[in-house]
Design a protein around this motif. Structure first.
Motif, PDB file in Angstrom:
ATOM      1  N   ARG A 141       8.911  21.384   2.056  1.00 22.29           N
ATOM      2  CA  ARG A 141       9.493  20.147   1.527  1.00 22.29           C
ATOM      3  C   ARG A 141       8.427  19.089   1.290  1.00 22.29           C
ATOM      4  NH1 ARG A 141      14.949  18.688   2.183  1.00 22.29           N
ATOM      5  NH2 ARG A 141      16.296  20.285   3.093  1.00 22.29           N
ATOM      6  N   ARG A 142       7.478  18.977   2.212  1.00 18.41           N
ATOM      7  CA  ARG A 142       6.467  17.931   2.155  1.00 18.41           C
ATOM      8  C   ARG A 142       5.189  18.372   1.457  1.00 18.41           C
ATOM      9  NH1 ARG A 142       9.461  13.915   2.644  1.00 18.41           N
ATOM     10  NH2 ARG A 142       7.485  12.815   2.420  1.00 18.41           N
ATOM     11  N   LEU A 143       5.092  19.644   1.054  1.00 14.88           N
ATOM     12  CA  LEU A 143       3.844  20.218   0.554  1.00 14.88           C
ATOM     13  C   LEU A 143       2.737  19.994   1.577  1.00 14.88           C
ATOM     14  CD1 LEU A 143       3.797  19.272  -3.256  1.00 14.88           C
ATOM     15  CD2 LEU A 143       4.688  21.331  -2.162  1.00 14.88           C
ATOM     16  N   TYR A 144       3.099  20.137   2.845  1.00 21.71           N
ATOM     17  CA  TYR A 144       2.153  19.871   3.912  1.00 21.71           C
ATOM     18  C   TYR A 144       1.033  20.907   3.908  1.00 21.71           C
ATOM     19  CZ  TYR A 144       0.158  19.593   8.568  1.00 21.71           C
ATOM     20  OH  TYR A 144      -0.731  19.506   9.619  1.00 21.71           O
ATOM     21  N   ALA A 145      -0.191  20.436   3.826  1.00 19.27           N
ATOM     22  CA  ALA A 145      -1.363  21.314   3.767  1.00 19.27           C
ATOM     23  C   ALA A 145      -1.911  21.534   5.168  1.00 19.27           C
ATOM     24  CB  ALA A 145      -2.440  20.699   2.875  1.00 19.27           C
ATOM     25  N   TYR A 182      -9.236  34.850  -2.730  1.00 18.30           N
ATOM     26  CA  TYR A 182      -7.936  34.222  -2.436  1.00 18.30           C
ATOM     27  C   TYR A 182      -7.693  34.102  -0.928  1.00 18.30           C
ATOM     28  CZ  TYR A 182      -7.594  36.089  -7.164  1.00 18.30           C
ATOM     29  OH  TYR A 182      -7.869  36.439  -8.456  1.00 18.30           O
ATOM     30  N   VAL A 183      -8.734  33.705  -0.195  1.00 18.54           N
ATOM     31  CA  VAL A 183      -8.607  33.554   1.255  1.00 18.54           C
ATOM     32  C   VAL A 183      -8.039  32.171   1.553  1.00 18.54           C
ATOM     33  CG1 VAL A 183      -9.791  33.604   3.478  1.00 18.54           C
ATOM     34  CG2 VAL A 183     -10.559  35.095   1.597  1.00 18.54           C
ATOM     35  N   LEU A 184      -6.916  32.144   2.256  1.00 20.15           N
ATOM     36  CA  LEU A 184      -6.245  30.880   2.562  1.00 20.15           C
ATOM     37  C   LEU A 184      -7.013  30.076   3.604  1.00 20.15           C
ATOM     38  CD1 LEU A 184      -2.536  32.072   2.861  1.00 20.15           C
ATOM     39  CD2 LEU A 184      -3.372  30.379   1.241  1.00 20.15           C
ATOM     40  N   ASP A 185      -7.154  28.772   3.359  1.00 22.00           N
ATOM     41  CA  ASP A 185      -7.700  27.829   4.340  1.00 22.00           C
ATOM     42  C   ASP A 185      -9.054  28.274   4.881  1.00 22.00           C
ATOM     43  OD1 ASP A 185      -5.214  26.239   4.307  1.00 22.00           O
ATOM     44  OD2 ASP A 185      -4.369  27.981   5.313  1.00 22.00           O
ATOM     45  N   ALA A 186      -9.852  28.886   4.030  1.00 20.38           N
ATOM     46  CA  ALA A 186     -11.141  29.410   4.477  1.00 20.38           C
ATOM     47  C   ALA A 186     -12.099  28.305   4.906  1.00 20.38           C
ATOM     48  CB  ALA A 186     -11.777  30.240   3.365  1.00 20.38           C
ATOM     49  N   GLU A 187     -11.973  27.125   4.285  1.00 23.65           N
ATOM     50  CA  GLU A 187     -12.918  26.054   4.582  1.00 23.65           C
ATOM     51  C   GLU A 187     -12.751  25.479   5.984  1.00 23.65           C
ATOM     52  OE1 GLU A 187     -13.534  23.505   0.724  1.00 23.65           O
ATOM     53  OE2 GLU A 187     -11.578  24.495   0.635  1.00 23.65           O
ATOM     54  N   THR A 188     -11.590  25.681   6.578  1.00 23.20           N
ATOM     55  CA  THR A 188     -11.357  25.174   7.931  1.00 23.20           C
ATOM     56  C   THR A 188     -11.183  26.292   8.953  1.00 23.20           C
ATOM     57  OG1 THR A 188      -8.980  25.002   7.445  1.00 23.20           O
ATOM     58  CG2 THR A 188     -10.323  23.017   7.129  1.00 23.20           C
ATOM     59  N   ARG A 211     -16.975  29.918  -0.489  1.00 22.82           N
ATOM     60  CA  ARG A 211     -17.070  29.165  -1.747  1.00 22.82           C
ATOM     61  C   ARG A 211     -15.665  28.801  -2.206  1.00 22.82           C
ATOM     62  NH1 ARG A 211     -17.075  30.233  -7.240  1.00 22.82           N
ATOM     63  NH2 ARG A 211     -16.908  32.498  -6.921  1.00 22.82           N
ATOM     64  N   ALA A 212     -15.376  27.502  -2.177  1.00 22.78           N
ATOM     65  CA  ALA A 212     -14.044  27.033  -2.579  1.00 22.78           C
ATOM     66  C   ALA A 212     -13.783  27.365  -4.044  1.00 22.78           C
ATOM     67  CB  ALA A 212     -13.932  25.532  -2.361  1.00 22.78           C
ATOM     68  N   VAL A 213     -12.530  27.691  -4.341  1.00 22.93           N
ATOM     69  CA  VAL A 213     -12.128  28.036  -5.702  1.00 22.93           C
ATOM     70  C   VAL A 213     -11.077  27.038  -6.163  1.00 22.93           C
ATOM     71  CG1 VAL A 213     -11.056  29.792  -7.166  1.00 22.93           C
ATOM     72  CG2 VAL A 213     -12.584  30.475  -5.297  1.00 22.93           C
ATOM     73  N   LYS A 214     -11.313  26.438  -7.317  1.00 16.79           N
ATOM     74  CA  LYS A 214     -10.333  25.498  -7.864  1.00 16.79           C
ATOM     75  C   LYS A 214      -9.159  26.274  -8.443  1.00 16.79           C
ATOM     76  CE  LYS A 214     -13.313  21.569  -8.955  1.00 16.79           C
ATOM     77  NZ  LYS A 214     -13.774  20.637 -10.019  1.00 16.79           N
ATOM     78  N   THR A 215      -7.960  25.861  -8.065  1.00 17.99           N
ATOM     79  CA  THR A 215      -6.752  26.500  -8.568  1.00 17.99           C
ATOM     80  C   THR A 215      -5.798  25.438  -9.098  1.00 17.99           C
ATOM     81  OG1 THR A 215      -5.540  26.397  -6.471  1.00 17.99           O
ATOM     82  CG2 THR A 215      -6.996  28.298  -6.811  1.00 17.99           C
ATOM     83  N   LEU A 216      -4.712  25.885  -9.701  1.00 17.81           N
ATOM     84  CA  LEU A 216      -3.716  24.956 -10.224  1.00 17.81           C
ATOM     85  C   LEU A 216      -3.096  24.116  -9.112  1.00 17.81           C
ATOM     86  CD1 LEU A 216      -1.967  24.078 -12.704  1.00 17.81           C
ATOM     87  CD2 LEU A 216      -0.359  25.880 -12.040  1.00 17.81           C
ATOM     88  N   ASP A 217      -2.907  24.716  -7.936  1.00 11.74           N
ATOM     89  CA  ASP A 217      -2.258  24.048  -6.810  1.00 11.74           C
ATOM     90  C   ASP A 217      -3.270  23.176  -6.075  1.00 11.74           C
ATOM     91  OD1 ASP A 217      -0.749  23.245  -4.677  1.00 11.74           O
ATOM     92  OD2 ASP A 217      -0.213  25.260  -4.003  1.00 11.74           O
ATOM     93  N   LEU A 218      -3.073  21.863  -6.136  1.00 12.23           N
ATOM     94  CA  LEU A 218      -3.993  20.941  -5.487  1.00 12.23           C
ATOM     95  C   LEU A 218      -3.751  20.826  -3.991  1.00 12.23           C
ATOM     96  CD1 LEU A 218      -3.891  18.073  -8.151  1.00 12.23           C
ATOM     97  CD2 LEU A 218      -5.503  19.983  -7.991  1.00 12.23           C
ATOM     98  N   ARG A 243      -3.022  23.435  -1.837  1.00  8.12           N
ATOM     99  CA  ARG A 243      -3.301  24.645  -1.052  1.00  8.12           C
ATOM    100  C   ARG A 243      -4.695  25.149  -1.403  1.00  8.12           C
ATOM    101  NH1 ARG A 243       1.421  28.170  -0.511  1.00  8.12           N
ATOM    102  NH2 ARG A 243       1.390  27.479   1.664  1.00  8.12           N
ATOM    103  N   ARG A 244      -5.559  25.210  -0.396  1.00  8.39           N
ATOM    104  CA  ARG A 244      -6.945  25.610  -0.625  1.00  8.39           C
ATOM    105  C   ARG A 244      -7.112  27.134  -0.536  1.00  8.39           C
ATOM    106  NH1 ARG A 244     -10.638  21.220  -0.154  1.00  8.39           N
ATOM    107  NH2 ARG A 244      -9.435  19.353  -0.691  1.00  8.39           N
TER     108      ARG A 244
END
Length: 366
Positions: free
Chosen positions: A81-85, A153-159, A187-194, A196-197
């Protein structure tokens, strides 16, 4: 099964919704979008310290709550609901599920107490989420292992503090390995979804620890992904409900021809269509979550179906909400585009709805 949530599950939803409304409103979501790593560390810490939900799926013997997929779905529906990242989906749900099957007490306890976040790294350049497509290699190195390969496509890899990496051993088996994030190249990848990293993660002779049984890596990955389908679907339902609520609220204030557009039958019909899609998806999702919790035969297929109908529901709700907001829906100032972006990205995550439909058709012999 009873399609009504229990009193405790409803209370969990209520408490978490109140928390996220206060600590992760739209203004904070936008700040996180512009942050370096896409995470508000204070809010994440409070989820563990105040609400104690980081170990929701971690068995009690490993210091977790030992709850079911239904409770995980309740939490992710509110987060959607909140798009909580946050790493909740990647660490507390998907990684924790793989580790629980493998019986890895060290990482499970770290997830539960919030001292570490863990992310599954299994997809490679071909984009196939299944274990059969794994090409990364794991070789013996003294008493341990070393992993080489690239994951996408690794989720939340930066943290993430630790990666669960799928790799083939010299015997050709797909095994799962724990690799410290400091030994990986992210290496962060830019995606359509702002909100979700995702990242590409490289491993070059990275020291690794075998998780569980080397012969059962594919089983661990399959379990984690099936749980990912069902719980991501719950998140999609939450986002879809917010799209509907936003569209209804806007329709009740936007005036045309001297009255609010909520009075127009055409608008009412479109809002009703969104509701029908959401309710159908909610039923499929919570049946899959219940089936997964009880491990009934074929629960993975129900998880696939949940991912399909929830993807369709969110895509429809996000697009309709955006259009019902008129020109405002296409502006940066309104949040509708953020939900539209999330709809498209969630459709593709863990396999698109079209891919899951094909898999279901194959399993049914169609």
């Amino acid at each position: 099964m009873d399609f009504d949530l229990t009193e405790d599950q409803n209370e969990l939803a209520k408490v978490l919704r109140s928390f996220l409304e206060r600590r992760a409103p739209e203004s904070e979501v936008r700040k996180v979008i512009d942050s370096a790593d896409g995470l508000d560390a204070d809010v994440w810490a409070q989820l563990g310290d105040q609400l104690g939900i980081l170990g929701l799926l971690v068995p009690e013997e490993h210091d977790g709550l030992g709850l079911t997929l239904v409770e995980a779905g309740v939490v992710l529906e509110e987060m959607g609901r909140r798009l909580y990242a946050s790493p909740f989906l990647s660490s507390s749900v998907i990684a924790a599920s793989a580790l629980a099957v493998a019986g890895d007490s060290e990482l499970l306890s770290a997830i539960a107490d919030g001292s570490a976040t863990v992310s599954l790294a299994t997809v490679e350049s071909g984009g196939d989420w299944g274990a059969s497509a794994v090409e990364a290699r794991a070789t013996r190195q003294g008493d341990g292992w070393a992993v080489d390969g690239q994951k996408h496509y690794v989720l939340d890899a930066e943290t993430a503090d630790v990666f669960l990496v799928s790799a083939r051993t010299d015997s050709g088996e797909v095994a799962l390995f724990a690799v410290d994030a400091a030994a990986a190249e992210v290496r962060a990848v830019k995606t359509l979804d702002l909100t979700r990293r995702l990242a590409q993660v490289g491993f070059a002779g990275a020291p690794a620890r075998l998780v569980g049984d080397a012969a059962r890596g594919a089983d661990y990955i399959g379990e984690a992904l099936a749980i990912g389908w069902a719980t991501l679907a719950a998140e999609q339902v939450g986002a879809a409900r917010q799209c509907l609520e936003s569209a209804v609220a806007y329709a009740n204030v936007r005036e045309q021809f001297g009255q609010t557009i909520a009075h127009f039958q055409a608008v009412q019909h479109r809002l009703a269509d969104i509701l029908v899609e959401i309710e159908a998806a909610w039923s499929a999702v919570y049946f899959a979550l219940w089936a997964g919790s009880e491990r009934i035969d074929g629960w993975q297929e129900h998880a696939r179906l949940a991912k399909v109908v929830a993807s369709d529901a969110l895509n429809f709700a996000a697009a309709e909400s955006l259009h019902l907001h008129g020109g405002n829906g296409f502006t940066w100032e309104f949040p509708e585009h953020l939900y539209f972006r999330r709809a498209r990205s969630s459709d593709l995550l863990f396999g698109s709805a079209a891919w899951h439909r094909a898999q279901l058709a194959t399993s049914l012999g169609v």
